[in-house]
Design an enzyme around this catalytic site. Structure first.
Site, PDB file in Angstrom:
ATOM      1  N   PRO A 137       0.830  -1.210   0.000  1.00  0.00           N
ATOM      2  CA  PRO A 137       0.000   0.000   0.000  1.00  0.00           C
ATOM      3  C   PRO A 137       0.861   1.255   0.000  1.00  0.00           C
ATOM      4  O   PRO A 137       1.993   1.235   0.501  1.00  0.00           O
ATOM      5  CB  PRO A 137      -0.793  -0.100   1.317  1.00  0.00           C
ATOM      6  N   ASP A 138       0.343   2.337  -0.584  1.00  0.00           N
ATOM      7  CA  ASP A 138       1.063   3.606  -0.448  1.00  0.00           C
ATOM      8  C   ASP A 138       0.736   4.189   0.930  1.00  0.00           C
ATOM      9  O   ASP A 138       0.187   3.495   1.794  1.00  0.00           O
ATOM     10  CB  ASP A 138       0.743   4.559  -1.616  1.00  0.00           C
ATOM     11  N   PHE A 139       1.079   5.433   1.162  1.00  0.00           N
ATOM     12  CA  PHE A 139       0.876   6.002   2.492  1.00  0.00           C
ATOM     13  C   PHE A 139      -0.443   6.757   2.607  1.00  0.00           C
ATOM     14  O   PHE A 139      -1.154   6.630   3.598  1.00  0.00           O
ATOM     15  CB  PHE A 139       2.042   6.951   2.847  1.00  0.00           C
ATOM     16  N   ARG A 140      -0.771   7.541   1.595  1.00  0.00           N
ATOM     17  CA  ARG A 140      -1.825   8.531   1.785  1.00  0.00           C
ATOM     18  C   ARG A 140      -3.072   8.321   0.954  1.00  0.00           C
ATOM     19  O   ARG A 140      -3.974   9.152   1.008  1.00  0.00           O
ATOM     20  CB  ARG A 140      -1.258   9.937   1.524  1.00  0.00           C
ATOM     21  N   GLN A 210      11.710   7.467  -2.664  1.00  0.00           N
ATOM     22  CA  GLN A 210      11.367   7.627  -1.244  1.00  0.00           C
ATOM     23  C   GLN A 210      11.026   6.274  -0.636  1.00  0.00           C
ATOM     24  O   GLN A 210      10.767   6.167   0.545  1.00  0.00           O
ATOM     25  CB  GLN A 210      10.147   8.549  -1.092  1.00  0.00           C
ATOM     26  N   ASN A 211      11.015   5.248  -1.480  1.00  0.00           N
ATOM     27  CA  ASN A 211      10.522   3.949  -1.007  1.00  0.00           C
ATOM     28  C   ASN A 211      11.557   3.203  -0.182  1.00  0.00           C
ATOM     29  O   ASN A 211      12.758   3.281  -0.445  1.00  0.00           O
ATOM     30  CB  ASN A 211      10.063   3.103  -2.197  1.00  0.00           C
ATOM     31  N   ASP A 213      11.019  -0.148   0.338  1.00  0.00           N
ATOM     32  CA  ASP A 213      10.681  -1.559   0.106  1.00  0.00           C
ATOM     33  C   ASP A 213      11.805  -2.344  -0.583  1.00  0.00           C
ATOM     34  O   ASP A 213      11.731  -3.566  -0.713  1.00  0.00           O
ATOM     35  CB  ASP A 213       9.374  -1.686  -0.696  1.00  0.00           C
ATOM     36  N   HIS A 230      14.954   8.028   1.571  1.00  0.00           N
ATOM     37  CA  HIS A 230      14.401   7.802   2.912  1.00  0.00           C
ATOM     38  C   HIS A 230      14.977   6.531   3.538  1.00  0.00           C
ATOM     39  O   HIS A 230      14.325   5.901   4.376  1.00  0.00           O
ATOM     40  CB  HIS A 230      12.870   7.776   2.863  1.00  0.00           C
ATOM     41  N   ASN A 326       0.945   9.806 -12.382  1.00  0.00           N
ATOM     42  CA  ASN A 326       0.357   9.621 -11.057  1.00  0.00           C
ATOM     43  C   ASN A 326      -1.165   9.543 -11.195  1.00  0.00           C
ATOM     44  O   ASN A 326      -1.717   9.857 -12.243  1.00  0.00           O
ATOM     45  CB  ASN A 326       0.725  10.815 -10.153  1.00  0.00           C
TER      46      ASN A 326
END
Ligand code: OAD
Length: 426
Positions: A137-140, A210-211, A213, A230, A326
């Site tokens: 899942p993404d964050f937002r 930014q991932n 994973d 990140h 996106n």
């Protein structure tokens, strides 16, 4: 201080960067059409079209021609590299050209410029949206995003789970979540392999992700082409004194619900994922060298809400094309009219990337690469030197690009330590 602090963009002054508009989250993606391309314009017509590009948001009129397979690959209903570039998607919208020449969408325009060999130094900026096709899942995203599903971790507000002060007081919520986030449970998808193909074609200057994973590395994007802004789970250290700690031991402890402790100061050890309030890794500062050299910026699957990462997109020259792929417009792409040379393709990333790969004639190669890599018939780690055989156009020779880009990369890396920009926390 030589590092940047990870912050949520709160529109406060950050002298080192131009600030971007904070996105308002919208759960609806409206349906739009992509205008079919008719005929192949000359280079000059193409370039004159660029100045006429504007966002078009028209109702989709044709059915979507590609779909997501269970393993995250893109399946085109037309033959692999014959994806019909002009077909509309049921969920996408695209920048289109206006004026006398044939109208075309963002992907067609950028794809054509790439084929003409005009875009040879691509910087990719990515976020969680590139991994949702891998089942992460993404964050937002409302409802499905990680931050909408943290009840069981009992945190006061969603981002507390990645806040260093909160972690210092109580590492348990992060450690519980980390058990689910540790790499190894998911596989890279078509989008990751598309980015690896950019590298193999000699076109990838750098990917900034930014991932956390680890899927970029897993699909074979070499270390020197990748900036994990990140951090990652690949290393671990004390969150107080930064003494390194064996990553495997940290993982074993976390997986067994133990708290790994620093052998030097006894504070809690954590994987080197960058938390809010922490500094970004040294490698992140390569951006000061990379972004001025970029001749295409591809922004994929990010809400551009986290600083200092979000402002990176404002550091390419104003003449450099920026392509946003996106579900919704974010950051500077929310502005209308768009900056000249800004291109937006809204919709599912897997579809957009599949379509761009089709335009470039890369689709079969990506599928083959993905299949052989996933079936273990290719070595996991590839050479950092891209192959010269995969160039899409003689004017876009990857051998030539490879030499210069590798040389650039080396000089970048050697000069980076002495060229940090001071950044501040919000
Ligand atoms: P977000 O969840 O904030 O944004 C993901 C974006 O990708 C959203 O705009 C989605 O609409 C879009 N998206 C998701 N799936 C997509 C798909 N299949 N096709 C097209 N678009 C899709 O994630 P990030 O921007 O990566 O920090 O978040 C940035 C940082 O915030 C993360 O690195 C994390 C988080 O707090 C830390 O963990 C420290």
């Amino acid at each position: 201080m030589s590092k940047a602090r990870l912050t949520r963009d709160r529109r406060s002054a950050q002298p080192s960067f131009t600030r971007v508009t904070r996105s308002s989250i919208s759960s609806q993606d409206s349906a739009h059409s992509i205008i079919p391309q008719q005929g192949r314009p000359s280079d000059s017509v193409l370039l004159s079209d660029l100045s006429l590009m504007r966002v078009s948001e028209q109702q989709a009129s044709l059915a979507r021609k590609g779909k997501l397979s269970k393993n995250g690959s893109y399946i085109s209903e037309s033959s692999s590299d014959n994806i019909k570039h002009g077909l509309s998607t049921s969920s996408g919208s695209s920048v289109r050209a206006s004026g006398r020449s044939a109208p075309r969408g963002a992907l067609e325009t950028v794809g054509r410029l790439m084929k003409l060999g005009r875009l040879r130094n691509v910087v990719v900026v990515a976020g969680a949206g590139i991994s949702t096709a891998s089942g992460i899942p993404d964050f937002r995203s409302p409802g499905t995003g990680l931050y909408a599903n943290l009840e069981k971790y009992n945190v006061p507000y969603p981002e507390a789970v990645f806040n260093i002060d909160y972690f210092s007081d109580d590492p348990r919520p992060f450690f519980s979540l980390a058990k689910e986030l540790y790499p190894g449970q998911h596989r890279p998808n078509y989008i990751h392999y598309f980015i690896r193909m950019l590298h193999q074609k000699g076109l990838l200057l750098r990917m900034y992700t930014q991932n956390i994973d680890g899927l970029e590395k897993m699909c074979g994007i070499p270390d020197e082409k990748l900036v994990e802004a990140h951090g990652s789970f690949a290393t671990a250290s004390c969150h107080l004194c930064y003494t390194p700690f064996p990553a495997e031991e940290a993982k074993e402890a976390i997986m067994s619900d133990d708290v790994p402790k620093c052998s030097f100061c006894s504070a809690t050890v954590k994987p080197n994922v960058v938390f809010f309030g922490e500094d970004l890794p040294e490698k992140y500062f390569q951006h000061t060298q990379d972004f001025p050299k970029a001749d295409l910026l591809m922004i994929m699957g990010t809400s551009l809400q986290i600083e200092p990462f979000a402002s990176l997109v404002n550091t390419v020259k104003s003449t450099v094309p920026r392509l946003l792929l996106n579900r919704r417009a974010v950051g500077p792409f929310e502005r209308k009219p768009l900056r000249r040379r800004d291109y937006v393709e809204l919709g599912d990333l897997l579809h957009s990337v599949g379509k761009l790969a089709g335009i470039l004639g890369w689709h079969t190669e990506i599928e083959d690469l993905m299949n052989s890599h996933e079936n273990g018939t290719l070595p996991m780690l590839i050479s950092s030197s891209p192959s010269s055989s995969g160039a899409i156009d003689p004017s876009c020779s990857s051998g030539e690009d490879s030499d210069s880009s590798e040389a650039d990369s080396k000089s970048t890396e050697s000069s980076i330590l002495s060229n940090h920009r001071p950044l501040q926390s919000v």
